[in-house]
Design an enzyme around this catalytic site. Sequence first.
Site, PDB file in Angstrom:
ATOM      1  N   ASP A  53     -17.034   7.902   1.031  1.00  0.00           N
ATOM      2  CA  ASP A  53     -17.990   8.057   2.139  1.00  0.00           C
ATOM      3  C   ASP A  53     -17.562   9.208   3.045  1.00  0.00           C
ATOM      4  O   ASP A  53     -18.246   9.531   4.011  1.00  0.00           O
ATOM      5  CB  ASP A  53     -18.167   6.743   2.916  1.00  0.00           C
ATOM      6  CG  ASP A  53     -16.898   6.223   3.530  1.00  0.00           C
ATOM      7  OD1 ASP A  53     -15.824   6.813   3.302  1.00  0.00           O
ATOM      8  OD2 ASP A  53     -16.961   5.206   4.263  1.00  0.00           O
ATOM      9  N   SER A  54     -16.434   9.872   2.676  1.00  0.00           N
ATOM     10  CA  SER A  54     -16.086  11.150   3.315  1.00  0.00           C
ATOM     11  C   SER A  54     -17.180  12.184   3.035  1.00  0.00           C
ATOM     12  O   SER A  54     -17.207  13.247   3.661  1.00  0.00           O
ATOM     13  CB  SER A  54     -14.727  11.653   2.828  1.00  0.00           C
ATOM     14  OG  SER A  54     -14.653  11.618   1.418  1.00  0.00           O
ATOM     15  N   ASP A  92     -17.663   4.351  -2.807  1.00  0.00           N
ATOM     16  CA  ASP A  92     -17.438   3.681  -1.521  1.00  0.00           C
ATOM     17  C   ASP A  92     -18.681   2.927  -1.085  1.00  0.00           C
ATOM     18  O   ASP A  92     -19.801   3.468  -1.141  1.00  0.00           O
ATOM     19  CB  ASP A  92     -17.144   4.737  -0.434  1.00  0.00           C
ATOM     20  CG  ASP A  92     -15.671   4.833  -0.119  1.00  0.00           C
ATOM     21  OD1 ASP A  92     -14.924   3.870  -0.374  1.00  0.00           O
ATOM     22  OD2 ASP A  92     -15.268   5.895   0.403  1.00  0.00           O
ATOM     23  N   GLU A 124     -13.321  -1.090   2.728  1.00  0.00           N
ATOM     24  CA  GLU A 124     -12.227  -0.975   3.699  1.00  0.00           C
ATOM     25  C   GLU A 124     -12.015  -2.310   4.411  1.00  0.00           C
ATOM     26  O   GLU A 124     -12.986  -2.919   4.889  1.00  0.00           O
ATOM     27  CB  GLU A 124     -12.564   0.091   4.753  1.00  0.00           C
ATOM     28  CG  GLU A 124     -12.676   1.491   4.179  1.00  0.00           C
ATOM     29  CD  GLU A 124     -12.992   2.538   5.237  1.00  0.00           C
ATOM     30  OE1 GLU A 124     -13.012   2.210   6.450  1.00  0.00           O
ATOM     31  OE2 GLU A 124     -13.230   3.693   4.851  1.00  0.00           O
ATOM     32  N   GLU A 191      -3.977   4.416   3.383  1.00  0.00           N
ATOM     33  CA  GLU A 191      -4.197   5.705   4.048  1.00  0.00           C
ATOM     34  C   GLU A 191      -3.347   5.820   5.305  1.00  0.00           C
ATOM     35  O   GLU A 191      -3.357   4.925   6.167  1.00  0.00           O
ATOM     36  CB  GLU A 191      -5.694   5.851   4.385  1.00  0.00           C
ATOM     37  CG  GLU A 191      -6.015   7.172   5.070  1.00  0.00           C
ATOM     38  CD  GLU A 191      -7.504   7.522   5.072  1.00  0.00           C
ATOM     39  OE1 GLU A 191      -8.307   6.824   4.420  1.00  0.00           O
ATOM     40  OE2 GLU A 191      -7.840   8.519   5.735  1.00  0.00           O
TER      41      GLU A 191
HETATM   42  O1  KIV Z   1     -13.946   8.460   1.644  1.00  0.00           O
HETATM   43  C1  KIV Z   1     -12.888   8.922   1.178  1.00  0.00           C
HETATM   44  O2  KIV Z   1     -12.786  10.101   0.808  1.00  0.00           O
HETATM   45  C2  KIV Z   1     -11.740   8.026   1.084  1.00  0.00           C
HETATM   46  C3  KIV Z   1     -10.427   8.631   0.680  1.00  0.00           C
HETATM   47  C4  KIV Z   1      -9.855   9.417   1.788  1.00  0.00           C
HETATM   48  C5  KIV Z   1      -9.473   7.612   0.188  1.00  0.00           C
HETATM   49  O3  KIV Z   1     -11.854   6.863   1.343  1.00  0.00           O
END
Ligand code: KIV
Length: 273
Positions: A53-54, A92, A124, A191
């Site tokens: 979700d980044s 995610d 998460e 993280e």
């Molecule tokens: O959303 C993401 O890119 C992540 C990674 C940083 C593990 O959760």
Amino acid sequence: MSKYIVEDTRKVTTHRLVEMKRKGEKIAMLTAYDYTMASLVDGAGIDIILVGDSASNVMAGNVTTLPITLDQMIYHAKSVVRGVKRALVVTDMPFGTYQVNADEAVKNAIRIMKETHADAIKLEGGEEILPSVRKILDAGIPIMAHLGLTPQSINKFGTYGVRAKDEAEAEKLCRDAKLLQDAGCFALVLEKIPAALGTKVASELDIPVIGIGAGSGVDGQVLVCTDMLGMTADFTPRFLRRYADLHTIINDAVGNYINDVKACDFPNEKEQY
Ligand code: KIV
């Protein structure tokens, strides 16, 4: 398949990852959000691709991961899956899709699996989300857990600083990690936590622990692809190693193109019909 050190070209499975940990073979994971990058990263031999979700930050330009929607994550994941032959693809679950209750969580997880054809999902949190975790696992969907700095909780944390530096938070993290493993999660992302804590959790769990800013004593590493390729020049956390400087390469290429167009040097005789 790439010229690097990947010899096993079979599709990566959750079982294979647990086996890799057992054998002491490190796991390499990167994010990807689109077909082209996923094809490149998969072709180079990565073990896991995370449709993170980044994407909210690096694809959509949001300040946090919170605004990205389920529909948008599904769009990114579908594009990635089309480009992947070998890697395990994990998607995610975005903020708000699994925290309300377990029924809603499983409905949203099923939607991701049905529409994207990804191999697994990532959530998460620890004890607080266990009912959702259990219900999703009961539906046959593999879960990668995520503890430590969990960016969907940034408004509660108030900072992107290192987590679990104090004993109480470190103890909760260890407890949560064990609960998530016992519930049936196949892997755990840690993280931005102290390296010694990362090593301790990895040594106490049987499932693979993948770190981002969690030191070298874990079972694998994950980075955001645009960061490790040097596309995001202004993001410089200590844990980030840049393997390319695509910011400069793209800037130079685009500058050269502009110059050629302005100078009537592009297209030349051979580049037209
Ligand atoms: O959303 C993401 O890119 C992540 C990674 C940083 C593990 O959760």
